[in-house]
Motif scaffolding. Structure first.
Motif, PDB file in Angstrom:
ATOM      1  N   GLU A   1       0.853  -1.187   0.000  1.00 25.88           N
ATOM      2  CA  GLU A   1       0.000   0.000   0.000  1.00 25.88           C
ATOM      3  C   GLU A   1       0.893   1.243   0.000  1.00 25.88           C
ATOM      4  OE1 GLU A   1      -2.332   1.300   3.591  1.00 25.88           O
ATOM      5  OE2 GLU A   1      -3.992   0.525   2.365  1.00 25.88           O
TER       6      GLU A   1
ATOM      7  N   ARG B   1      -2.825  -0.387  -8.693  1.00 24.93           N
ATOM      8  CA  ARG B   1      -4.223  -0.106  -8.383  1.00 24.93           C
ATOM      9  C   ARG B   1      -4.355   1.271  -7.746  1.00 24.93           C
ATOM     10  NH1 ARG B   1      -7.932  -4.571  -7.680  1.00 24.93           N
ATOM     11  NH2 ARG B   1      -7.051  -6.432  -8.699  1.00 24.93           N
ATOM     12  N   ILE B   2      -5.504   1.932  -8.064  1.00 20.08           N
ATOM     13  CA  ILE B   2      -5.866   3.201  -7.442  1.00 20.08           C
ATOM     14  C   ILE B   2      -7.204   2.997  -6.759  1.00 20.08           C
ATOM     15  CG2 ILE B   2      -6.386   5.648  -7.808  1.00 20.08           C
ATOM     16  CD1 ILE B   2      -4.627   5.614 -10.248  1.00 20.08           C
ATOM     17  N   ASN B   3      -7.186   3.171  -5.443  1.00 20.07           N
ATOM     18  CA  ASN B   3      -8.387   2.893  -4.637  1.00 20.07           C
ATOM     19  C   ASN B   3      -8.937   1.502  -4.942  1.00 20.07           C
ATOM     20  OD1 ASN B   3      -8.250   5.485  -3.448  1.00 20.07           O
ATOM     21  ND2 ASN B   3      -9.371   6.381  -5.184  1.00 20.07           N
ATOM     22  N   ASP B   4      -8.034   0.541  -5.047  1.00 19.10           N
ATOM     23  CA  ASP B   4      -8.319  -0.878  -5.272  1.00 19.10           C
ATOM     24  C   ASP B   4      -8.887  -1.161  -6.663  1.00 19.10           C
ATOM     25  OD1 ASP B   4      -7.943  -3.406  -4.225  1.00 19.10           O
ATOM     26  OD2 ASP B   4     -10.063  -3.607  -3.677  1.00 19.10           O
ATOM     27  N   GLU B   5      -8.820  -0.193  -7.577  1.00 19.05           N
ATOM     28  CA  GLU B   5      -9.233  -0.418  -8.962  1.00 19.05           C
ATOM     29  C   GLU B   5      -7.982  -0.548  -9.828  1.00 19.05           C
ATOM     30  OE1 GLU B   5     -12.185  -0.921 -10.283  1.00 19.05           O
ATOM     31  OE2 GLU B   5     -13.167  -0.768  -8.325  1.00 19.05           O
TER      32      GLU B   5
ATOM     33  N   ASN C   1      -1.537   8.214  -1.463  1.00 19.52           N
ATOM     34  CA  ASN C   1      -2.514   8.702  -2.425  1.00 19.52           C
ATOM     35  C   ASN C   1      -3.429   7.598  -2.967  1.00 19.52           C
ATOM     36  OD1 ASN C   1      -1.632  11.601  -2.633  1.00 19.52           O
ATOM     37  ND2 ASN C   1       0.274  10.613  -3.310  1.00 19.52           N
ATOM     38  N   GLY C   2      -3.684   6.565  -2.157  1.00 21.54           N
ATOM     39  CA  GLY C   2      -4.616   5.526  -2.554  1.00 21.54           C
ATOM     40  C   GLY C   2      -4.078   4.533  -3.550  1.00 21.54           C
ATOM     41  N   LEU C   3      -2.796   4.509  -3.793  1.00 20.09           N
ATOM     42  CA  LEU C   3      -2.204   3.574  -4.751  1.00 20.09           C
ATOM     43  C   LEU C   3      -1.695   2.333  -4.039  1.00 20.09           C
ATOM     44  CD1 LEU C   3      -1.096   6.624  -6.183  1.00 20.09           C
ATOM     45  CD2 LEU C   3      -0.798   4.874  -7.908  1.00 20.09           C
ATOM     46  N   SER C   4      -1.701   1.238  -4.759  1.00 21.36           N
ATOM     47  CA  SER C   4      -1.155  -0.017  -4.256  1.00 21.36           C
ATOM     48  C   SER C   4      -0.623  -0.815  -5.434  1.00 21.36           C
ATOM     49  CB  SER C   4      -2.213  -0.819  -3.492  1.00 21.36           C
ATOM     50  OG  SER C   4      -3.298  -1.154  -4.349  1.00 21.36           O
TER      51      SER C   4
END
Length: 413
Positions: free
Chosen positions: A342, A390-394, A345-348
């Protein structure tokens, strides 16, 4: 009476009369010569006294002029001292800004002038030996003595009042030359400081453009990216802002315009350092499968591929592409052995099909940390790395970030 006796008496009388006349003439002419000698010596004395009086008048005039010049020189020295102190304050700003940019890797250290040497009033004039960007300010001039000794009074001078020796340069001219040199040095230093700021501004403008271009490749909005607040250890204190008046001069105007650009570049740089822009493996590795729709290797039907597959030999090291926290480090169905990190900025990012996992859940990793080894676990047809962003799990196309990272790397070389 004999005739011979009469002639002898007449001759003696004539000689006596001539002698008396000669003696009287001599006495009278001697008195006149003495009078003339006395008059001449008196005239010489008067001329010498007049000369002495004229010299004393000149000395008094020069002393008065020296006092007036001293006031002017003191004012000029005070002005130059104030300008030098201002230059030192500006130099500290330029140096601090350059050190910040250099430590952040945004630009190399510029060639800045040396710090100004402190002014020491009363220090004698130095013709050489300047060790700073400006010469040492000379001491304050003193008036001429009231009773200077006459040349030759000690008996050592030869040739009277005009000896034929070359006259030394007057102290006033030497002092004026020293002050002019100092004024020119201060002006050159001021120009050098302004040039350094302009060079920084140009470099930062190019860096800002490059960073924004790289972020545009990722598809992220630079204004919505938040860089983590990080600071070196052992720093702190109350916040005392520097007040700059842009209308005060070109230096203040340039520095005032430079500050927001520095803040913007630092924020962009901090945000980019948190993005997964690095390669997940060292060296060049081609894709065996891209992001998006593809023919499934098992069912041969249409399927969505949520990442990219890198061709690699089994056991190759897999690297974290950005700093972050490990949230998954286990076997996960079709992913096989998978690690998920993780980031900010919401990236993973996800790394799948590994033969071995080298990190644990909750571990903080840096860019380049080995998270595992290439394998073929899970739903896999052979050794390779399945990599996702992924951005915000997308899931999003990882090549956008890899392309941006390659562009930044190429521009840095």
């Amino acid at each position: 009476m004999r005739r011979s006796t009469m002639l002898a008496g007449l001759a003696w009388l004539a000689l006596t009369t001539a002698g008396c006349g000669t003696a009287g003439w001599y006495m009278l002419s001697r008195d006149d010569l003495a009078a003339r000698l006395i008059a001449r010596e008196t005239a010489r004395q008067y001329a010498y006294e007049d000369r002495i009086a004229a010299l004393r008048a000149d000395i008094d005039r020069y002393a008065s002029r020296a006092l007036l010049d001293q006031d002017g020189v003191e004012s000029r020295v005070d002005e130059l001292a104030s300008r030098q102190a201002e230059l030192e304050s500006r130099q500290s700003l330029v140096t601090a800004l350059a050190d910040t940019l250099q430590s952040s890797g945004l630009m190399p250290a510029p060639k800045l002038p040396l710090r100004a040497q402190a002014i020491k009033p009363g220090e004698p004039i130095r013709a050489s030996g300047v060790t700073s960007f400006a010469p040492i300010l000379p001491g304050k001039p003193m008036p001429a003595p009231e009773t200077p000794s006459l040349r030759g009074a000690d008996g050592t001078a030869q040739g009277g009042w005009q000896s034929g020796e070359a006259a030394a340069e007057p102290p006033a001219k030497r002092l004026e030359a020293a002050l002019t040199t100092l004024d020119s040095a201060i002006a050159r230093t001021s120009d050098a400081q302004l040039t350094a700021l302009k060079d920084m501004d140009e470099t930062l403008a190019a860096t800002q453009k490059r960073l924004r271009s790289a972020l545009a490749d990722t598809g992220l909005n630079p204004e919505r990216l938040a860089a983590p607040a990080t600071a070196a250890a052992g720093m702190g204190g109350p916040f005392v802002p520097v007040k700059l008046d842009a209308s005060a001069g070109p230096f203040e105007a340039t520095l005032s315009a430079l500050q927001p650009r520095v803040a913007s570049v630092m924020r962009l740089r901090g945000a980019i350092e948190q993005l997964p822009l690095a390669k997940p493996m060292a060296g060049d590795h081609g894709f065996t499968s891209n992001f998006g729709y593809r023919t499934d290797p098992f069912t041969r039907g249409l399927a969505m591929h949520t990442g990219v597959d890198f061709r690699a030999e089994s056991g190759s090291a897999i690297l974290a592409t950005a700093p972050g926290k490990v949230v998954v480090a286990e076997y996960n169905g079709g992913y096989g052995n998978m690690v998920e990190i993780e980031h900010a900025n919401g990236l993973s990012t996800r790394y799948a099909h590994m033969s071995a996992i080298s990190v644990s859940t909750g571990q903080i990793v840096k860019t380049g940390t080995v998270v595992g080894r290439v394998g073929t676990t899970g739903r896999s047809t052979g050794p390779h790395l399945h990599y996702e962003t992924r951005i915000n799990d997308e899931p999003v196309d990882p090549t956008r970030f890899l392309r941006a990272g390659g562009k930044l790397l190429a521009s840095a070389l």
